[in-house]
Motif scaffolding. Structure first.
Motif, PDB file in Angstrom:
ATOM      1  N   GLU A  32     -35.525  -7.560  47.461  1.00 60.84           N
ATOM      2  CA  GLU A  32     -36.887  -7.469  47.151  1.00 60.84           C
ATOM      3  C   GLU A  32     -37.087  -6.136  46.413  1.00 60.84           C
ATOM      4  O   GLU A  32     -38.250  -5.944  45.799  1.00 60.84           O
ATOM      5  N   THR A  33     -35.865  -5.254  46.172  1.00 62.89           N
ATOM      6  CA  THR A  33     -36.520  -3.956  45.299  1.00 62.89           C
ATOM      7  C   THR A  33     -35.818  -4.292  43.996  1.00 62.89           C
ATOM      8  O   THR A  33     -36.659  -4.407  43.116  1.00 62.89           O
ATOM      9  N   VAL A  34     -34.590  -4.271  43.707  1.00 67.00           N
ATOM     10  CA  VAL A  34     -33.968  -4.767  42.523  1.00 67.00           C
ATOM     11  C   VAL A  34     -32.825  -5.546  42.749  1.00 67.00           C
ATOM     12  O   VAL A  34     -32.487  -5.849  43.523  1.00 67.00           O
ATOM     13  N   THR A  64     -24.233  -0.624  51.665  1.00 63.99           N
ATOM     14  CA  THR A  64     -23.765  -1.965  52.015  1.00 63.99           C
ATOM     15  C   THR A  64     -24.948  -2.707  52.678  1.00 63.99           C
ATOM     16  O   THR A  64     -25.557  -1.990  53.451  1.00 63.99           O
ATOM     17  N   HIS A  65     -24.861  -3.738  52.113  1.00 66.52           N
ATOM     18  CA  HIS A  65     -25.855  -4.634  52.720  1.00 66.52           C
ATOM     19  C   HIS A  65     -25.865  -5.494  53.554  1.00 66.52           C
ATOM     20  O   HIS A  65     -24.536  -6.257  53.584  1.00 66.52           O
ATOM     21  N   VAL A  66     -26.451  -5.663  54.707  1.00 63.06           N
ATOM     22  CA  VAL A  66     -26.050  -6.499  55.883  1.00 63.06           C
ATOM     23  C   VAL A  66     -27.056  -7.461  56.345  1.00 63.06           C
ATOM     24  O   VAL A  66     -28.173  -7.503  55.826  1.00 63.06           O
ATOM     25  N   PRO A 115     -17.749  10.534  55.629  1.00 64.04           N
ATOM     26  CA  PRO A 115     -17.701  10.204  56.673  1.00 64.04           C
ATOM     27  C   PRO A 115     -18.853   9.426  57.205  1.00 64.04           C
ATOM     28  O   PRO A 115     -19.272   9.114  58.422  1.00 64.04           O
ATOM     29  N   SER A 116     -19.791   8.763  56.293  1.00 64.33           N
ATOM     30  CA  SER A 116     -20.968   8.076  56.512  1.00 64.33           C
ATOM     31  C   SER A 116     -21.231   7.120  55.724  1.00 64.33           C
ATOM     32  O   SER A 116     -20.255   6.943  54.856  1.00 64.33           O
ATOM     33  N   VAL A 117     -21.920   6.278  55.914  1.00 66.17           N
ATOM     34  CA  VAL A 117     -22.277   4.943  55.360  1.00 66.17           C
ATOM     35  C   VAL A 117     -23.700   4.269  55.191  1.00 66.17           C
ATOM     36  O   VAL A 117     -24.359   4.798  56.260  1.00 66.17           O
ATOM     37  N   LEU A 119     -26.523   2.034  54.745  1.00 69.80           N
ATOM     38  CA  LEU A 119     -26.931   0.420  55.317  1.00 69.80           C
ATOM     39  C   LEU A 119     -28.179   0.050  54.892  1.00 69.80           C
ATOM     40  O   LEU A 119     -29.146   0.774  55.189  1.00 69.80           O
ATOM     41  N   ARG A 120     -28.325  -1.247  54.438  1.00 71.35           N
ATOM     42  CA  ARG A 120     -29.698  -1.836  54.355  1.00 71.35           C
ATOM     43  C   ARG A 120     -29.576  -3.318  54.698  1.00 71.35           C
ATOM     44  O   ARG A 120     -28.585  -3.942  54.390  1.00 71.35           O
ATOM     45  N   LEU A 121     -30.715  -3.746  55.363  1.00 73.94           N
ATOM     46  CA  LEU A 121     -30.833  -5.301  55.604  1.00 73.94           C
ATOM     47  C   LEU A 121     -32.091  -5.606  54.677  1.00 73.94           C
ATOM     48  O   LEU A 121     -33.373  -5.353  54.982  1.00 73.94           O
ATOM     49  N   GLU A 179     -36.084   0.775  43.963  1.00 73.14           N
ATOM     50  CA  GLU A 179     -35.181   0.894  44.977  1.00 73.14           C
ATOM     51  C   GLU A 179     -35.644   1.332  46.025  1.00 73.14           C
ATOM     52  O   GLU A 179     -36.644   1.766  46.266  1.00 73.14           O
ATOM     53  N   SER A 180     -34.728   0.939  47.130  1.00 70.80           N
ATOM     54  CA  SER A 180     -34.993   1.535  48.581  1.00 70.80           C
ATOM     55  C   SER A 180     -35.167   2.968  48.571  1.00 70.80           C
ATOM     56  O   SER A 180     -34.441   3.426  47.866  1.00 70.80           O
ATOM     57  N   THR A 181     -35.586   3.443  49.729  1.00 71.32           N
ATOM     58  CA  THR A 181     -35.795   4.766  50.129  1.00 71.32           C
ATOM     59  C   THR A 181     -34.554   5.080  50.757  1.00 71.32           C
ATOM     60  O   THR A 181     -33.962   4.072  51.578  1.00 71.32           O
ATOM     61  N   LEU A 193     -33.321  11.223  50.973  1.00 76.47           N
ATOM     62  CA  LEU A 193     -32.402  11.471  49.871  1.00 76.47           C
ATOM     63  C   LEU A 193     -32.917  11.060  48.488  1.00 76.47           C
ATOM     64  O   LEU A 193     -32.408  11.323  47.466  1.00 76.47           O
ATOM     65  N   ARG A 194     -33.755   9.993  48.918  1.00 75.05           N
ATOM     66  CA  ARG A 194     -34.550   9.074  47.664  1.00 75.05           C
ATOM     67  C   ARG A 194     -35.507   8.422  48.163  1.00 75.05           C
ATOM     68  O   ARG A 194     -35.603   7.767  48.732  1.00 75.05           O
ATOM     69  N   PRO A 195     -36.797   8.992  47.244  1.00 77.31           N
ATOM     70  CA  PRO A 195     -37.923   8.165  47.553  1.00 77.31           C
ATOM     71  C   PRO A 195     -37.955   6.558  47.073  1.00 77.31           C
ATOM     72  O   PRO A 195     -37.175   6.574  46.004  1.00 77.31           O
ATOM     73  N   ILE A 219     -24.388  15.796  44.904  1.00 73.09           N
ATOM     74  CA  ILE A 219     -23.339  14.766  44.541  1.00 73.09           C
ATOM     75  C   ILE A 219     -23.309  13.550  45.814  1.00 73.09           C
ATOM     76  O   ILE A 219     -23.234  12.653  45.438  1.00 73.09           O
ATOM     77  N   THR A 220     -24.078  13.887  46.865  1.00 75.17           N
ATOM     78  CA  THR A 220     -24.038  12.597  47.740  1.00 75.17           C
ATOM     79  C   THR A 220     -25.174  11.813  47.498  1.00 75.17           C
ATOM     80  O   THR A 220     -25.336  10.626  48.173  1.00 75.17           O
ATOM     81  N   ALA A 221     -26.205  12.071  46.625  1.00 80.47           N
ATOM     82  CA  ALA A 221     -26.971  11.280  46.120  1.00 80.47           C
ATOM     83  C   ALA A 221     -27.379  11.402  44.647  1.00 80.47           C
ATOM     84  O   ALA A 221     -28.228  12.026  44.114  1.00 80.47           O
ATOM     85  N   PRO A 222     -26.231  10.639  43.895  1.00 81.00           N
ATOM     86  CA  PRO A 222     -26.405  10.960  42.449  1.00 81.00           C
ATOM     87  C   PRO A 222     -27.580  10.407  41.957  1.00 81.00           C
ATOM     88  O   PRO A 222     -27.725  10.978  40.605  1.00 81.00           O
ATOM     89  N   GLY A 223     -28.243   9.759  42.457  1.00 86.34           N
ATOM     90  CA  GLY A 223     -29.666   9.566  41.835  1.00 86.34           C
ATOM     91  C   GLY A 223     -30.444  10.560  41.657  1.00 86.34           C
ATOM     92  O   GLY A 223     -31.495  10.525  40.658  1.00 86.34           O
TER      93      GLY A 223
HETATM   94  O1  TXA Z   1     -32.940  -0.974  46.475  1.00 92.65           O
HETATM   95  C1  TXA Z   1     -31.753  -0.595  46.674  1.00 92.65           C
HETATM   96  O2  TXA Z   1     -31.463   0.342  47.262  1.00 92.65           O
HETATM   97  C2  TXA Z   1     -30.788  -1.217  45.763  1.00 92.65           C
HETATM   98  C3  TXA Z   1     -30.682  -2.685  45.890  1.00 92.65           C
HETATM   99  C4  TXA Z   1     -29.631  -3.384  45.171  1.00 92.65           C
HETATM  100  O3  TXA Z   1     -30.268  -2.918  47.515  1.00 92.65           O
HETATM  101  N1  TXA Z   1     -29.483  -0.607  45.531  1.00 92.65           N
HETATM  102  C5  TXA Z   1     -29.151   0.462  45.162  1.00 92.65           C
HETATM  103  O4  TXA Z   1     -28.075   1.203  45.276  1.00 92.65           O
HETATM  104  O5  TXA Z   1     -30.186   1.317  44.563  1.00 92.65           O
HETATM  105  P1  TXA Z   1     -27.367   2.318  44.394  1.00 92.65           P
HETATM  106  O6  TXA Z   1     -25.950   2.451  44.672  1.00 92.65           O
HETATM  107  O7  TXA Z   1     -27.844   2.522  43.088  1.00 92.65           O
HETATM  108  O8  TXA Z   1     -27.872   3.643  45.324  1.00 92.65           O
HETATM  109  C6  TXA Z   1     -26.985   4.267  46.290  1.00 92.65           C
HETATM  110  C7  TXA Z   1     -27.484   5.536  46.586  1.00 92.65           C
HETATM  111  C8  TXA Z   1     -26.670   6.567  45.773  1.00 92.65           C
HETATM  112  O9  TXA Z   1     -27.460   7.581  45.214  1.00 92.65           O
HETATM  113  C9  TXA Z   1     -25.785   7.064  46.625  1.00 92.65           C
HETATM  114  O10 TXA Z   1     -25.582   8.332  46.310  1.00 92.65           O
HETATM  115  C10 TXA Z   1     -26.330   6.987  48.082  1.00 92.65           C
HETATM  116  O11 TXA Z   1     -27.119   5.754  47.935  1.00 92.65           O
HETATM  117  N2  TXA Z   1     -25.342   6.976  49.099  1.00 92.65           N
HETATM  118  C11 TXA Z   1     -24.849   5.762  49.337  1.00 92.65           C
HETATM  119  N3  TXA Z   1     -23.981   6.205  50.541  1.00 92.65           N
HETATM  120  C12 TXA Z   1     -24.198   7.339  50.865  1.00 92.65           C
HETATM  121  C13 TXA Z   1     -23.672   8.231  51.837  1.00 92.65           C
HETATM  122  N4  TXA Z   1     -22.786   7.948  52.681  1.00 92.65           N
HETATM  123  N5  TXA Z   1     -24.235   9.375  52.080  1.00 92.65           N
HETATM  124  C14 TXA Z   1     -25.338   9.655  51.060  1.00 92.65           C
HETATM  125  N6  TXA Z   1     -25.744   9.038  50.142  1.00 92.65           N
HETATM  126  C15 TXA Z   1     -25.162   7.863  50.075  1.00 92.65           C
END
Ligand code: TXA
Ligand code: MG
Length: 312
Positions: A32-34, A64-66, A115-117, A119-121, A179-181, A193-195, A219-223
Motif C-alpha cells: 500500500e506504500t510503495v 522484514t514483511h510478515v 540486535p534489532s529487526v 517488522l511490517r505487516l 513509505e511506512s512510518t 526514525l522516519r515519518p 546510520i541506523t536509519a540511512p533514510g
Molecule cells: O513502506 C515501506 O516501508 C517500504 C515498503 C516496501 O514496505 N519499505 C521501505 O524499506 O521503505 P527501506 O529498506 O527503504 O527502508 C528501511 C528503513 C531503513 O532506513 C533502515 O535504516 C530502517 O528501515 N531499519 C531497518 N531495520 C532497522 C533496524 N534494525 N534498526 C533501525 N532502523 C532499521
C-alpha cells in the motif's frame, strides 16, 4: 543481466513469484506504500541479491514483511507496546523496530548485524498472499536503485531495475504512495526514525505521548542521510512560482505543470508524489515545488522532498 518476468497479480502470478523467492531470486511486489524489492529473509544469498540489484550500501538494514502477528513474533520480541501498536495499525504503514529474537530465521544481512529487526505487516492483499505463499518473512526495501525516487507503479520498477531482478508482480499503483512510518521500540520510549503513512498524532493516540524524533547516529536509519529519493534534475522547495526553464510541482489551487492535489488534500498529494517526480524528472528541467503544509501526511511528504532537494 537476467530476464525480468512481468507477472500479473493473479493466483498463478503469486505462485510463480513465491517459487522464485524460494529459489533465492529477488521479486518486486506491490504494497500500500510503495513497491518493495523482496527476497526470502532467511536466505543470505537471496538477501545479498537485494543489495546487489539496488546498489545499496550493505550497512543499511532492511524491513522484514510478515503475513501475521505470529510470524512477527518468531522474528522479534513483540513487547506490550508493540502489541498495542500492531492492534491499532496493522496491517498498515507502520514499521516497528523491536529486539531481534536470537533464534530468528533471518539472514544477518537483513538486520545489518544489529540486535534489532524492523517488522511490517502490509495492508495489501497481494503482498499478504505472497508472504503467505512463501511461508516466511520477506525482506524488502523500496524497489528503486539506491538513492533514486521510490516506485509506486510496476512501470517505475521496470524502468529502474529491469534486467537486474527476477520478476515484478504488477498489482497496479500503490494507494498510499509514501513509505511506512518507522518507529524504534527498543528503548524506554518510542522514537520516530522516519515519518510516513502513520502520523505522529496517530501514534500519540495509542502511545499516550508523541514519539520523539530520533536524533542520534543516522546510520541506523540511512533514510535520514542527506541525499535520497533524488531525481536526476535539481529540486527547489517552497517555490511560489517557477523560474524560467523550471517545471512547477504545485499543491492547492494554482497553475502548475503537475499538481499534487488541487484541492489541497495531503493524502492525495502523498499518493501522487513519487509518480509526479518520476514524470517531471523525465522532462529534464529543474523542478520547483510549491510549499506543502507540515502536518499529518505533509510531514512524510516534506521529509521526502527535503531529501530530493539535498545536495548530492
Ligand atoms: O513502506 C515501506 O516501508 C517500504 C515498503 C516496501 O514496505 N519499505 C521501505 O524499506 O521503505 P527501506 O529498506 O527503504 O527502508 C528501511 C528503513 C531503513 O532506513 C533502515 O535504516 C530502517 O528501515 N531499519 C531497518 N531495520 C532497522 C533496524 N534494525 N534498526 C533501525 N532502523 C532499521
Ligand atoms: Mg527506500
Amino acid at each position: 543481466m537476467t530476464t525480468t518476468e512481468i507477472l500479473s497479480a493473479d493466483s498463478d502470478g503469486i505462485e510463480r513469484a513465491a517459487a522464485l523467492l524460494a529459489a533465492g531470486a529477488v521479486v518486486s511486489f506491490p504494497t500500500e506504500t510503495v513497491y518493495g524489492l523482496g527476497a526470502d529473509a532467511s536466505q543470505a544469498r537471496a538477501v545479498a541479491n537485494i543489495y546487489r540489484a539496488k546498489g545499496r550500501p550493505s550497512f543499511n538494514p532492511l524491513i522484514t514483511h510478515v503475513a501475521d502477528l505470529e510470524m512477527a513474533d518468531q522474528l522479534g520480541d513483540i513487547t506490550p507496546t508493540a502489541r498495542h501498536l500492531a492492534d491499532a495499525f496493522w496491517p498498515g504503514a507502520l514499521t516497528m523496530v523491536v529486539p531481534l529474537r536470537p533464534d530468528a530465521p533471518l539472514a544477518p544481512a537483513v538486520t545489518a548485524g544489529l540486535p534489532s529487526v524492523a517488522l511490517r505487516l502490509p495492508d495489501h492483499a497481494i503482498a499478504q498472499s505472497l508472504i503467505t505463499a512463501l511461508g516466511r518473512g520477506i525482506a524488502a526495501p523500496s524497489a528503486n536503485p539506491s538513492g533514486k525516487i521510490s516506485p509506486t507503479t510496476a512501470r517505475h520498477v521496470q524502468a529502474g531495475l529491469a534486467g537486474r531482478i527476477g520478476a515484478i508482480l504488477d498489482g497496479g499503483p500503490c494507494p498510499m504512495g509514501v513509505e511506512s512510518t518507522i518507529i524504534d521500540l527498543t528503548g524506554p520510549r518510542a522514537q520516530l526514525l522516519r515519518p510516513g503513512g502513520v502520523t505522529p498524532d496517530d501514534l500519540a493516540e495509542i502511545l499516550g505521548y508523541r514519539p520523539e524524533v530520533y536524533a542520534g547516529d543516522a546510520i541506523t536509519a540511512p533514510g535520514q542521510l542527506g541525499s535520497h529519493y533524488a531525481p536526476t534534475v535539481s529540486v527547489r522547495l517552497n517555490a511560489r512560482d517557477a523560474q524560467p526553464g523550471e517545471s512547477l510541482l504545485g499543491f492547492g489551487a494554482m497553475d502548475a505543470d503537475e499538481n499534487l492535489s488541487p484541492s489541497g488534500d495531503l493524502a492525495e498529494a502523498a499518493a501522487r508524489l513519487f509518480a509526479m517526480l518520476h514524470h517531471l524528472e523525465k522532462l529534464g528541467r529543474p523542478i520547483a515545488v510549491a510549499p506543502i503544509p507540515d502536518r499529518g501526511m505533509g510531514l512524510a511528504i516534506n521529509d521526502r522532498l527535503r531529501r530530493a532537494a539535498a545536495p548530492r
